[in-house]
Design a protein around this motif. Sequence first.
Motif, short mmCIF file in Angstrom:
data_model
loop_
_atom_site.label_atom_id
_atom_site.label_comp_id
_atom_site.label_asym_id
_atom_site.label_seq_id
_atom_site.Cartn_x
_atom_site.Cartn_y
_atom_site.Cartn_z
N LEU A 350 65.62 -56.52 18.45
CA LEU A 350 64.43 -57.19 19.32
C LEU A 350 64.82 -56.49 20.84
O LEU A 350 65.89 -56.40 21.27
CB LEU A 350 64.46 -58.72 19.61
N LEU A 351 63.85 -55.82 21.40
CA LEU A 351 63.91 -55.25 22.63
C LEU A 351 62.79 -55.88 23.68
O LEU A 351 61.55 -56.01 23.15
CB LEU A 351 63.46 -53.55 22.58
N MET A 352 63.22 -56.25 24.97
CA MET A 352 62.45 -57.07 25.99
C MET A 352 62.71 -56.36 27.28
O MET A 352 63.69 -56.27 27.51
CB MET A 352 62.59 -58.32 25.61
N LEU A 353 61.48 -56.17 27.86
CA LEU A 353 61.71 -55.87 29.40
C LEU A 353 60.99 -57.08 30.39
O LEU A 353 59.68 -57.24 29.87
CB LEU A 353 61.23 -54.38 29.47
N ASN A 354 61.58 -57.66 31.17
CA ASN A 354 60.85 -58.59 32.09
C ASN A 354 61.12 -58.06 33.56
O ASN A 354 61.92 -57.67 33.95
CB ASN A 354 61.82 -59.88 31.96
N HIS A 355 59.78 -58.50 34.13
CA HIS A 355 59.80 -58.36 35.61
C HIS A 355 59.77 -59.74 36.28
O HIS A 355 58.65 -60.39 35.87
CB HIS A 355 58.69 -57.27 35.91
N TYR A 356 60.36 -59.69 37.14
CA TYR A 356 60.58 -61.08 37.93
C TYR A 356 60.04 -60.82 39.34
O TYR A 356 60.79 -59.93 40.06
CB TYR A 356 61.99 -61.92 38.10
N PHE A 357 58.88 -61.35 39.71
CA PHE A 357 58.20 -61.03 41.18
C PHE A 357 58.24 -62.31 41.79
O PHE A 357 57.41 -63.29 41.47
CB PHE A 357 56.84 -60.38 40.98
N LYS A 358 58.90 -62.57 42.76
CA LYS A 358 58.83 -63.68 43.77
C LYS A 358 57.89 -63.22 44.85
O LYS A 358 58.38 -62.77 45.98
CB LYS A 358 59.86 -63.91 44.36
N ILE A 359 56.64 -63.60 44.69
CA ILE A 359 55.42 -63.31 45.82
C ILE A 359 55.86 -63.92 46.96
O ILE A 359 55.70 -63.08 47.99
CB ILE A 359 54.30 -63.98 44.99
N ASN A 360 56.23 -65.42 47.09
CA ASN A 360 56.74 -65.73 48.32
C ASN A 360 57.63 -66.93 47.75
O ASN A 360 57.85 -67.16 46.68
CB ASN A 360 55.74 -66.03 48.96
N GLU A 361 57.89 -67.82 48.78
CA GLU A 361 58.59 -69.08 48.46
C GLU A 361 58.06 -69.91 47.49
O GLU A 361 58.82 -70.76 47.16
CB GLU A 361 59.08 -69.68 50.14
N LYS A 362 56.94 -70.00 47.55
CA LYS A 362 55.96 -70.88 46.72
C LYS A 362 55.28 -70.30 45.29
O LYS A 362 54.54 -70.81 44.53
CB LYS A 362 55.01 -71.55 47.54
N ALA A 363 55.47 -68.94 45.07
CA ALA A 363 54.84 -68.39 44.10
C ALA A 363 55.51 -67.32 43.25
O ALA A 363 56.32 -66.52 44.19
CB ALA A 363 53.62 -67.74 44.51
N ASN A 364 55.73 -67.28 41.91
CA ASN A 364 56.35 -66.42 41.24
C ASN A 364 55.64 -65.90 40.20
O ASN A 364 54.58 -66.82 39.44
CB ASN A 364 57.50 -67.16 40.63
N LEU A 365 55.43 -64.43 39.86
CA LEU A 365 54.96 -63.88 38.72
C LEU A 365 55.79 -63.21 37.84
O LEU A 365 56.49 -62.32 38.40
CB LEU A 365 53.82 -62.96 39.18
N ASN A 366 56.01 -63.86 36.60
CA ASN A 366 57.00 -62.95 35.66
C ASN A 366 56.24 -62.64 34.28
O ASN A 366 55.35 -63.24 33.99
CB ASN A 366 57.98 -64.29 35.27
N SER A 367 56.50 -61.30 34.37
CA SER A 367 55.67 -60.67 33.11
C SER A 367 56.75 -59.86 32.36
O SER A 367 58.03 -59.59 32.44
CB SER A 367 54.95 -59.38 33.63
N SER A 368 56.43 -59.81 30.99
CA SER A 368 57.34 -59.38 29.72
C SER A 368 56.57 -58.53 28.86
O SER A 368 55.40 -58.44 28.66
CB SER A 368 57.94 -60.47 29.22
N VAL A 369 57.43 -57.46 28.47
CA VAL A 369 56.95 -56.72 27.14
C VAL A 369 58.03 -56.88 25.99
O VAL A 369 59.05 -56.66 26.34
CB VAL A 369 56.49 -55.19 27.39
N MET A 370 57.63 -56.63 24.91
CA MET A 370 58.75 -57.23 23.79
C MET A 370 58.15 -56.20 22.50
O MET A 370 56.89 -56.16 22.12
CB MET A 370 58.66 -58.45 23.43
N TYR A 371 59.19 -55.76 22.00
CA TYR A 371 58.68 -54.81 20.69
C TYR A 371 59.97 -55.46 19.56
O TYR A 371 61.17 -55.20 19.97
CB TYR A 371 58.95 -53.59 20.92
N GLN A 372 59.74 -55.92 18.52
CA GLN A 372 60.44 -56.40 17.60
C GLN A 372 60.20 -55.62 16.16
O GLN A 372 58.91 -55.55 16.02
CB GLN A 372 60.59 -57.71 17.27
N PHE A 373 61.13 -55.07 15.57
CA PHE A 373 60.72 -54.55 14.16
C PHE A 373 62.00 -54.82 13.38
O PHE A 373 63.00 -55.18 13.53
CB PHE A 373 60.89 -52.89 14.51
N GLY A 374 61.86 -54.41 12.10
CA GLY A 374 62.79 -54.62 11.11
C GLY A 374 62.71 -54.79 9.82
O GLY A 374 61.29 -54.91 9.44
N LYS A 375 63.26 -55.76 9.14
CA LYS A 375 63.04 -56.13 7.70
C LYS A 375 63.42 -57.36 7.23
O LYS A 375 64.71 -57.68 7.90
CB LYS A 375 63.58 -54.96 6.65
#
Length: 945
Positions: A350-375
Amino acid sequence: MEKKYLLIFILLSFTFAFAQQETTFTGIVIDAKTQNPIENIVVSIQNSSITQLTNTNGKFELHSSIQGEQLLLLHSQGYKDLLLKINSNPEQTVNLGILQLEDNFSDDVPATLITLLDSDLSDDNSSSEMTSGLLQSSKDAFMQASAFNWGQARFRVRGLDSENGTMMLNGMIMNKIYDGRPQWSNWGGLNDVLRNQEFSVGAAASNFTFGGILGTQQISTRASTYRKGARLIFSGSNTTYNWRANATYASGMNSKGWAYVVSAGKRMGNEGYFDGTSFDAESFFMSIEKKLSNKHSLNFTGFYTPNSRGKNSANTNEVTELINEKYNSYWGFQDGEKRNARVKKVEEPLLMLNHYFKINEKANLNSSVMYQFGKVGNSTIDYQNANSPDPTYYRKLPSYYTSLYGKDIGEFSGEFTPDYENAELNKKLFLEDPQINWDAMYQANQQPTLNADGVITGYQPAQSHYVLYEDRTDDKTFSANSNLNIQITENSFFDGGITFRNLKSHQFQYLLDLLGGEYFEDIDAFYNGDQAQSDLQHPNRQVKKGDIYGYNYNLQATIIDAFTQFKFNYNKFDFYLGQTYSTSSYQREGLYQNGIYPTTSLGKSEKVHFENFGFKGGFTYKISGKQWLFFNGMHLTRAPSLRNTFANSRLNNSVVDGIENENINSAEANYIFRSPKLKIRTTAYYTLIKNTTKTSFFYAEGIFDRGASYNNTDAFVSQTLTHLDKKNIGAELSFEYQISSTLKSTLSVAYGNYTYNSNPNVSITNDANAAKGDTQTTFDFGESYLKNYKQSGMPQQAYSVGLEYRDPKYWWLGANINYLAESYIDVSSIARTARFYKNPISGLVFPEATEERARALLKQEKFDPVSLLNISGGKSWRILGKYVGLFTSINNVLDKTYKTGGFEQARNANFRALNQDVSSGTPSFGPKYYYGYGRTYFVNLTISL
């Protein structure tokens, strides 16, 4: 203008007056052993939104306007929680002084037991995974008992499968699209780096997703949140594996904004508790974070946990009595080594990239992309024109000669005479060689070479009659999501998010080993001509090691779901409202043109679409700082799993007739009392799951009339249940009392009643009809009278009483007595239909099928209750500035033997066949059972550098 200034003055006065009512709590948090200050400790007032983090000097300053007695909680990964009683003094500052936190050696070491419960390795991922997997960080006595004491008996919280809970990693849903359940072995062996968790119980609010009725588990692998340092772990056990080693290092955030965590481990066992169950696994983990600015941070997480496990067979009472409860029919000796024919292998990085964005003291935006492969592969033996290699095949057991199974004696008038002589011979042969005979299969796959005189001079490979193959699933999953959290006002909060998931699942039969042969024919030996061909476009193929054969298709799925949630927190009460909407699209693409279904097997099926919605809400009333009441409720619809959408995906594109969204309702009421000495939680809950679909496959005898199956009443069939409802009602009790500073007592109770709440419809598909050109392949067997039967596979009642002693010199000892009851067998659905009572040839009801006899035959078996004694203990030391922790446990100290589950075999598909088989006293097709571990041990050594 004067009115405007007057309004401002009033508001300022009100604000000033309100501020004067605040109490300020200050303090310094330090490590109890090193006496060093600790940064980023979460300091909060229980049952409120008032929270603060300690600074680099361990200091905190908390402002509270709540009046009266409250509880202050200090919490951080790697430390024991500290709970303090505080009193508000309006307009004053209360200095709490220096607060010491103890390292949680004794608390977090037991979490390594999770991999020993076998739940992350379960074949169906459905037993107690959500119990053991999500509870490692819980402090609730009930949850601890569920995971570490009851889990060995396949206990499920509230009787629910893990598909009813949501497993998340960094805000990304990890439940598999195929069956809705997490694949726990994807992160097996990574316990040490997956401890940073948040868990919401049942329908409670979660900041990350709408969730399921079992709850939501969110695991964070953000590198900067890990405690700096290195840990070495060494373990020994006699359960799933024999030994384990693991090393982890966390760098902490450096001055350039970089932090990283790496971990690697190895688990191995030549044989687990059950015979022939080998185990081999590695685990590799990396998390790297780059702080781009005060507002932005990127984190990459990657892990790879290849593992393989030899499976254990379910056995009839006859087989168990001949050998023992640890007997496993899946293995045999080859060249002096034990070789298991049924091995599950999982390799899904599994591979995952997360972006943590602290908009201000009262707001947070967290975004992610993930790719999983295998058998994922599950191996077993395939054979053609040869006898079954299964050592417990019914013709090889004594009951074949003493059972009435298959004997044509009409209404069973007693004229059958058992053949005890041949039964004794079968018994002798079985006991002499009760395992798979690998050498015999190799010999069957070779032919002798002769010299000119006709003398055998050796053997050479020939057409294989036996091969080893695996049912393979090669998945590629891409997911993306974004999650927004906002504090709107002092008392109101918003959470929302959207997730996109896409799956391409390649499913096929993969030849692993020709077992000494030269090739294997890609045909179905039960059919003739074109019907025998797996792929009409490539008929009569001779397949070899590494080839795909039998079945070959893709499943594709796309799911989009979104949720919103509003929370409101006040001094005396809180409440929240959540909503969700999702859309799912499924499609099958056949890669083979199957000879039985030449027109419906190749190419893409129609797309199947589902739209779903849900809403939930909760209300909390704060009686005081120590006790409160809360109520949660949830209603949602849920798309059927990809697995249950297609009737027989291995052979054709047919969608289950009449398939619908599931309809789920759940409600719970809780009372909680929490003080530094006493903690109590009582819960009552109700859950109704409607319109469940379930597909299974089996060989049935006497199921069809001769016309339907062309002069043969037997067939290998697929069975689909639709409109199956489940009702779960119960109560939970968690009690914990600190008798003294060193002695603690616990009591945990789970009391449930889990039943089927409908009579589902049964459809039977007979591929033999399609092979004969019959237009009717699916037969409606009507209702299966399952209503009020008990759900199977777990104890519905569980009790635990425990004592724990913790010495000031950092050693501890604990014992638990557990009682588990009301566990039932999984019943055969087809045996509860009206058609079961009819003679498949004449269509008339069997004359011997009286109501009294039917009631006796179809009574659901209840397993005996079991009492289990578990003992555990540990000690920690400081040696040369390093910390060493030792943990050990012995489960089932009294070595009790008990059944954890089982199922009725469906081979006897009509009343007469079942009645005759059971009436003999030695049934050939009696129920099969699984057994729990006997006495087991676990030892764990942890070194923190």
